[in-house]
Design an enzyme around this catalytic site. Structure first.
Site, mmCIF file in Angstrom:
data_model
loop_
_atom_site.group_PDB
_atom_site.id
_atom_site.type_symbol
_atom_site.label_atom_id
_atom_site.label_comp_id
_atom_site.label_asym_id
_atom_site.label_seq_id
_atom_site.Cartn_x
_atom_site.Cartn_y
_atom_site.Cartn_z
ATOM 1 C CD GLU A 160 -3.104 -0.836 2.194
ATOM 2 O OE1 GLU A 160 -2.915 -0.082 3.167
ATOM 3 O OE2 GLU A 160 -4.192 -1.393 1.970
ATOM 4 C CD GLU A 376 -4.213 -5.895 3.553
ATOM 5 O OE1 GLU A 376 -5.064 -5.181 4.142
ATOM 6 O OE2 GLU A 376 -2.999 -5.649 3.554
HETATM 7 C C1 NOJ Z 1 -4.492 -2.389 4.972
HETATM 8 C C2 NOJ Z 1 -3.172 -2.712 5.536
HETATM 9 O O1 NOJ Z 1 -2.317 -3.296 4.614
HETATM 10 C C3 NOJ Z 1 -3.227 -3.495 6.826
HETATM 11 O O2 NOJ Z 1 -1.999 -3.362 7.448
HETATM 12 C C4 NOJ Z 1 -4.382 -3.000 7.657
HETATM 13 O O3 NOJ Z 1 -4.357 -3.464 8.956
HETATM 14 C C5 NOJ Z 1 -5.645 -3.347 6.931
HETATM 15 N N1 NOJ Z 1 -5.660 -2.673 5.647
HETATM 16 C C6 NOJ Z 1 -6.934 -3.048 7.652
HETATM 17 O O4 NOJ Z 1 -7.207 -1.683 7.685
#
Ligand code: NOJ
Length: 472
Positions: A160, A376
């Site tokens: 990200e 994710e």
């Molecule tokens: C994105 C992130 O990569 C992760 O680290 C985070 O905890 C989750 N989304 C949930 O918000």
């Protein structure tokens, strides 16, 4: 690697490992931040769910629910703890043990090189804005490639980039906690582009035949509730801000000239850009895209003339969902819009399953047939356990079922989707949201002194879902 669809779940080093100073690990910027007064919650990832010691149990549970892939990240300061670049063999050995467990069960590892947790010595020099960061990152990446080689078939350079840069320099809720600093945001993203390309150059030099490398994007494409020229402009600027500054160079190898002009017109000084970097970016693009999917990015023209960013890290458990939302606004470019018909979660984030389909279709439209892993997708909740610690998380099950349905529909409609990772494998540290916001398929009892793992209803649901969808 087999060509089977990958069904798994994901974690990240700082969020789950604990062992923050064990076996020669150096501090990361998150260790320093969490131990400082700037962390007003006082909550840290020092122990978290202690994956560092529980990895064998966690991976066994993954296998028992039919998962055939595991996304995790390597802690950079566990491998290269200090500025002297001396490699910590104990750090390498830890991930060897994790990979051994994966191999035992035929679980495909999907491994990210950095998931927010830069080494503190890089932080001291300016973090993502440090001009030497890409060479440091390439050095660390080469150590990892050399050591693990094709044991890891899927490597990810950076998790990200845009969300990381956004929280570091716009919202200011992640270290180094700058607010509204668009100059540093742009610089940070650019350095991430160069980090990605230089790490890929190292990767290509290894000549692997059975490993691939990609990048993970945090948000989907921008969208709007109206279709007028002004709204289309707002969408374009939001994509410049959140998507194209990372994805275009990473996938296509170049920045759109119009994007660079628009950024300069905002008064951002791009003198940090160098021809030699652009050449490296051009020649070192990714093999696949990792796409995280949570919610929509709805925007409208910026009428307020304000540049501001809000988040809701506190949550709201009164059941109203009337919480402060995640919003972003850049004067003259765009600002967040709200569809009042759509449900929000307790942290003010939209629940809109079809965004999974739209995201994947639009990625295909812009980037062609690139392989995509949904790296994710998950639902943050205040879970309520019964007296045995069992959580009946029907809300999470409905969320996952609806989102996955749309992902499979995008696959049917021609998107080259190769795998899906539920966030998260087990409960873990949710950054500034702490431990109350839980995402896991498996509950972790943080209070019993044992960090006992208890599968939730969603764990069993996912197991059955995978059985039914093995051959999609
Ligand atoms: C994105 C992130 O990569 C992760 O680290 C985070 O905890 C989750 N989304 C949930 O918000």
């Amino acid at each position: 690697m087999s060509e089977k669809f990958l069904w798994g779940s994901a974690t990240a080093a700082y969020q789950c490992e604990g062992g923050w100073n064990e076996d020669g690990k150096g501090p990361s910027v998150w260790d320093t931040f969490c131990h400082s007064p700037a962390n007003t919650t006082g909550i840290t990832g020092d122990v978290s769910c202690d994956f560092y010691h529980h990895y064998a149990e966690d991976i066994r549970m993954m296998a028992e629910s039919g998962q055939n892939t595991f996304r995790f990240s390597i802690s950079w300061p566990r491998i290269v703890p200090k500025e002297d670049r001396i490699v910590n063999e104990a750090g390498l050995a830890f991930y060897d043990r994790v990979l051994d467990e994966c191999e035992k069960y035929g679980i495909v590892p999907n491994v990210t090189l950095v998931h927010y947790d830069l080494p503190e010595y890089i932080g001291q020099k300016g973090g993502w804005c440090y001009e030497g960061i890409a060479d440091e990152f390439a050095y660390y990446a080469a150590v990892v490639f050399q050591h693990y080689g094709e044991r890891i078939p899927l490597y990810v350079t950076i998790n990200e980039p845009n969300h990381n840069a956004y929280c570091d320099y716009c919202v200011g809720n992640y270290p180094p906690n700058h607010k509204n600093d668009l100059q540093s945001y742009a610089h940070c993203l650019y350095n991430m582009d160069v980090c990605n390309a230089k790490a890929i150059r190292e990767f290509r030099e290894m000549g692997f035949k059975n490993s691939q490398i990609g990048i993970v994007q945090g948000c989907g494409p921008a969208t709007s509730l109206q279709d007028t020229p002004e709204y289309r402009e707002a969408v374009k600027y939001c994509d410049y801000f959140c998507n194209f500054g990372i994805l275009d160079p990473a996938i296509k190898g170049y920045f759109e000239p119009e994007l660079l002009e628009a950024v300069k017109a905002r008064g951002i000084d791009l003198s940090f850009m160098k021809d030699e970097d652009l050449e490296i970016i051009k020649n070192n693009t990714v093999d696949f895209l990792g796409q995280n999917i949570y919610s929509r990015l709805i925007v409208k023209p910026n009428e307020s003339g304000i540049t501001a960013f809000t988040v809701n890290n506190a949550g709201n458990n009164d059941g109203t969902c009337k919480t402060a939302r995640e919003t972003r606004a850049i004067a003259g470019w765009f600002e967040s819009d709200r569809d009042t018909d759509t449900r929000l979660n307790k942290w003010g984030r939209e629940i809109y399953p079809k965004c999974a389909y739209n995201t994947l279709m639009l990625r295909k439209e812009r980037y062609g047939n690139i392989p995509i892993y949904v790296t994710e997708n998950g639902h943050g909740c205040y879970d309520v356990p019964d007296e045995n610690g069992y959580v009946e998380d029907d809300d999470r099950i409905a969320f996952l079922n609806d989102y996955i349905g749309w992902i499979l529909k995008a696959k049917e409609d021609g998107v080259n989707v190769k795998g899906y990772y539920c966030w998260s494998t087990m409960d873990l540290y949710s950054w500034i949201n702490g431990y109350k916001k839980r995402y896991g398929l498996v509950r972790v009892d943080y209070e019993d002194g044992l960090l006992r793992r208890i599968p939730k209803k969603s764990y069993y649901w996912y197991r059955d879902f995978i059985t039914e969808h093995k051959d999609v």
